[in-house]
Scaffold this active site. Structure first.
Site, PDB file in Angstrom:
ATOM      1  N   SER A 124      10.779 138.006  30.860  1.00 47.86           N
ATOM      2  CA  SER A 124       9.299 137.097  31.065  1.00 47.86           C
ATOM      3  C   SER A 124      10.327 136.108  31.348  1.00 47.86           C
ATOM      4  O   SER A 124      10.574 135.166  31.070  1.00 47.86           O
ATOM      5  CB  SER A 124       9.041 137.384  28.770  1.00 47.86           C
ATOM      6  OG  SER A 124       8.672 136.831  28.540  1.00 47.86           O
ATOM      7  N   ASN A 181       9.872 138.444  21.103  1.00 46.06           N
ATOM      8  CA  ASN A 181      10.870 137.000  21.268  1.00 46.06           C
ATOM      9  C   ASN A 181      11.085 136.193  20.493  1.00 46.06           C
ATOM     10  O   ASN A 181      10.277 136.114  19.920  1.00 46.06           O
ATOM     11  CB  ASN A 181      10.135 136.669  22.345  1.00 46.06           C
ATOM     12  CG  ASN A 181      10.161 135.210  22.688  1.00 46.06           C
ATOM     13  OD1 ASN A 181      11.755 134.920  22.036  1.00 46.06           O
ATOM     14  ND2 ASN A 181      10.338 135.290  23.960  1.00 46.06           N
ATOM     15  N   CYS A 190      12.767 131.623  21.662  1.00 48.26           N
ATOM     16  CA  CYS A 190      11.723 130.440  22.664  1.00 48.26           C
ATOM     17  C   CYS A 190      12.410 130.042  21.871  1.00 48.26           C
ATOM     18  O   CYS A 190      11.976 128.943  20.561  1.00 48.26           O
ATOM     19  CB  CYS A 190      10.653 130.822  22.963  1.00 48.26           C
ATOM     20  SG  CYS A 190      10.205 129.614  23.376  1.00 48.26           S
TER      21      CYS A 190
END
Lengths: 250, 304
Positions: free
Chosen positions: B23, B130, B133
């Site tokens: 990603s 996710n 991050c």
């Protein structure tokens, strides 16, 4: 055909205390228009370095790059030797528009930002237009002789220096005023304060090529995004050339 | 040369090979399809998506590092609705393999809403949560560095989705196994690791950080040994399939990551310096397998 190819260095030499010129031979087919750039793999560095294409010839299979040595990457680039192989991604970015841009376009360059205007000048002359180049530097010692290259391709060139040591004292806009130069479009590349002044100050349509630190150079990482009036754009992929009315100056 | 079996299966989702662009390094695939036929890839993990559109952090947001790079993009994306309406249809035109949907957020509600929406998209085979991050405040990694908040978000998301849920873990923790275990106990079907390491570079001439956000996520070959170590720890302790990620740049790296315990492997930064990186890895895997006496990739998963 891909965008990644290996090129051989024909020459790599110093023009001024900071500006170098590198000529490369290899597959130029990915380059389609003036104002595009290449992303140069530098030995010992992870990320490539984006450098605008100053000139190219499909017939000779040659690319000319002008670059300032400003950091470790470009310093390493200046140490590459004739005959060395270089891995480039080429033909990146949108490039300048060369059609429907008036008949008397102004090519406005600041420092190393003059580089991509040479090939643009060549293309504009070829399509029957009468461009005028105005090149701005801080001082005479920074001028790398591009005015002569422009004259060789039939483009009249003026110089401005901030300290007045060469040409007109001041900025490219001072040259326009002093000589009453009338253009009907402008193409500019240079430092952001210069581009801002041109977009806000010139009342003719135009476009500017902007510079940024980049991750990939082909639109994948979105490290070089900019907010424009038409939404978020990637400088590397949707630019580096933007119409003056697209940009938002904060 | 005899055929090499490169197929791998993640929670019932069979991929033709284990190579997946990570990603944030491949957009939604269609841009990369200008360079080669991306249907040779096992899957694609698309750009981290949030509920609202985000510009991300101010520029500059990239820095050179020894054998790697720092990015501080900060989850630039057009928002989940635009992703579904515009990006996914474009992605489907150039990519027909299973898609991994990378979803990020700033609150449990946001994760839940985005996962619920993306779960309905047919080509999305796996949802990658996710929680790692490093470039946003109060979201992303803030969830992934605390076992109880990982557990909370996974539990809530699992209630609203039907597809397998993989949690993307941050390496910026004291004990990666504790976080991975918390995700699995809360219902995660698999784990993906590692996201980037929090890093910083300083421009010593200008006396300021290179990236405007001061810090960013460090990735590239430099982090590969850290990733292999963490994949190995998690794969042997957490009991779910692992997608290995971090500095993978070659077919040999893919095999090393799989021997460490990864069922599939994501390739991130390598795509940015060589747009053909994943293609070259997929194409060289059979020859590297032959050289190493491997007939089927699935047989080497976690053998070390």
């Amino acid at each position: 055909m891909g965008i990644r190819n290996i090129y051989k260095i024909v020459s790599n030499r110093e023009l001024t205390r900071k500006t170098w010129v590198m000529i490369l031979r290899g597959d130029t087919q990915a380059i389609t228009t003036p104002g595009q750039f290449v992303n140069v793999a530098i030995p010992g560095k992870y990320l490539r370095r984006p450098i605008s294409i100053c000139d190219y010839s499909h017939e000779r299979g040659e690319i000319t790059l002008l670059y300032d040595v400003v950091g470790e990457g470009t310093l390493a680039m200046s140490r590459m030797k004739e005959g060395d192989e270089v891995d480039l991604l080429s033909g990146l970015g949108n490039g300048f528009s060369t059609t429907s841009v008036g008949t008397r376009p102004l090519l406005l360059g600041g420092g190393i930002g003059c580089a991509p205007l040479l090939n643009l000048g060549r293309a504009l002359v070829r399509s029957g237009k009468s461009p005028i180049a105005i090149l701005g530097y801080n001082t005479a010692a920074d001028s790398f002789g591009m005015d002569r290259w422009f004259e060789e391709i039939g483009v009249e060139a003026f110089i401005a220096t901030v300290d007045g040591s060469l040409g007109t004292k001041g900025f490219v806009t001072d040259v326009i005023r002093r000589f009453g130069i009338e253009g009907d479009y402008f193409h500019a590349c240079g430092p952001m304060p210069m581009l801002r002044a041109l977009c806000n100050g010139l009342d003719i349509p135009g476009e500017v090529s902007i510079e940024s630190r980049m991750g990939c150079g082909f639109g994948a990482c979105v490290c070089c995004s900019v907010e424009t009036k038409d939404g978020v754009k990637r400088i590397c992929k949707d630019g580096p050339v933007f119409r003056k009315e697209e940009l938002i100056w904060k | 040369m005899e055929m090499k079996d490169m197929k791998v299966t993640l929670s019932g989702v069979t991929l033709q090979n284990p190579v997946i662009p990570a990603s944030g390094c491949f957009g939604f695939g269609y841009g990369m399809a200008e360079f080669y036929d991306i249907n040779i890839l096992g899957s694609i993990s698309f750009k981290g998506t949030t509920r609202e559109a985000r510009f991300g952090n101010p520029l500059p947001r990239v820095a050179e590092c020894p054998s790697g790079m720092i990015n501080s993009v900060g989850l630039q994306n057009p928002g989940i609705d635009e992703v579904i309406a515009v990006e996914l249809p474009k992605m489907r035109k150039s990519f027909r393999q299973p898609i991994i949907a990378n979803i990020s957020g700033f609150s449990i509600d946001e994760y839940v809403e985005c996962c619920e929406k993306i779960d309905r998209e047919e080509q999305v085979a796996i949802i990658e949560l996710n929680v790692s991050c490093p470039n946003v405040h109060g979201g992303g990694m803030a969830f992934g560095t605390c076992a109880s908040s990982v557990s909370d978000v996974v539990k809530e998301v699992k209630k609203v989705i039907t597809k397998p849920l993989y949690v993307k873990l941050s390496p910026n923790v004291t004990d990666i196994v504790a976080i991975g275990s918390a995700a699995v106990e809360a219902g995660a079907d698999g784990l993906c690791l590692i996201n980037t390491l929090l890093g910083m570079r300083i421009d010593i001439r200008n006396r300021r950080p290179v990236v405007a956000n001061r810090m960013g996520g460090f990735s590239g070959p430099a982090v590969f040994p850290v990733a292999v170590r963490m994949v190995n720890q998690v794969a042997h302790s957490c009991g779910v399939p692992v997608i290995g990620c971090g500095g993978v740049s070659s077919a040999e790296d893919v095999i090393e990551m799989m021997m460490a315990g990864a069922t599939a492997v994501q390739v991130g930064a390598a795509n940015l310096v060589n747009p053909y990186a994943c293609k070259e890895i997929v194409e060289s895997l059979p020859e590297v397998m032959r050289r190493l006496g491997i007939d089927s990739l699935s047989e080497i998963i976690g053998i070390v």
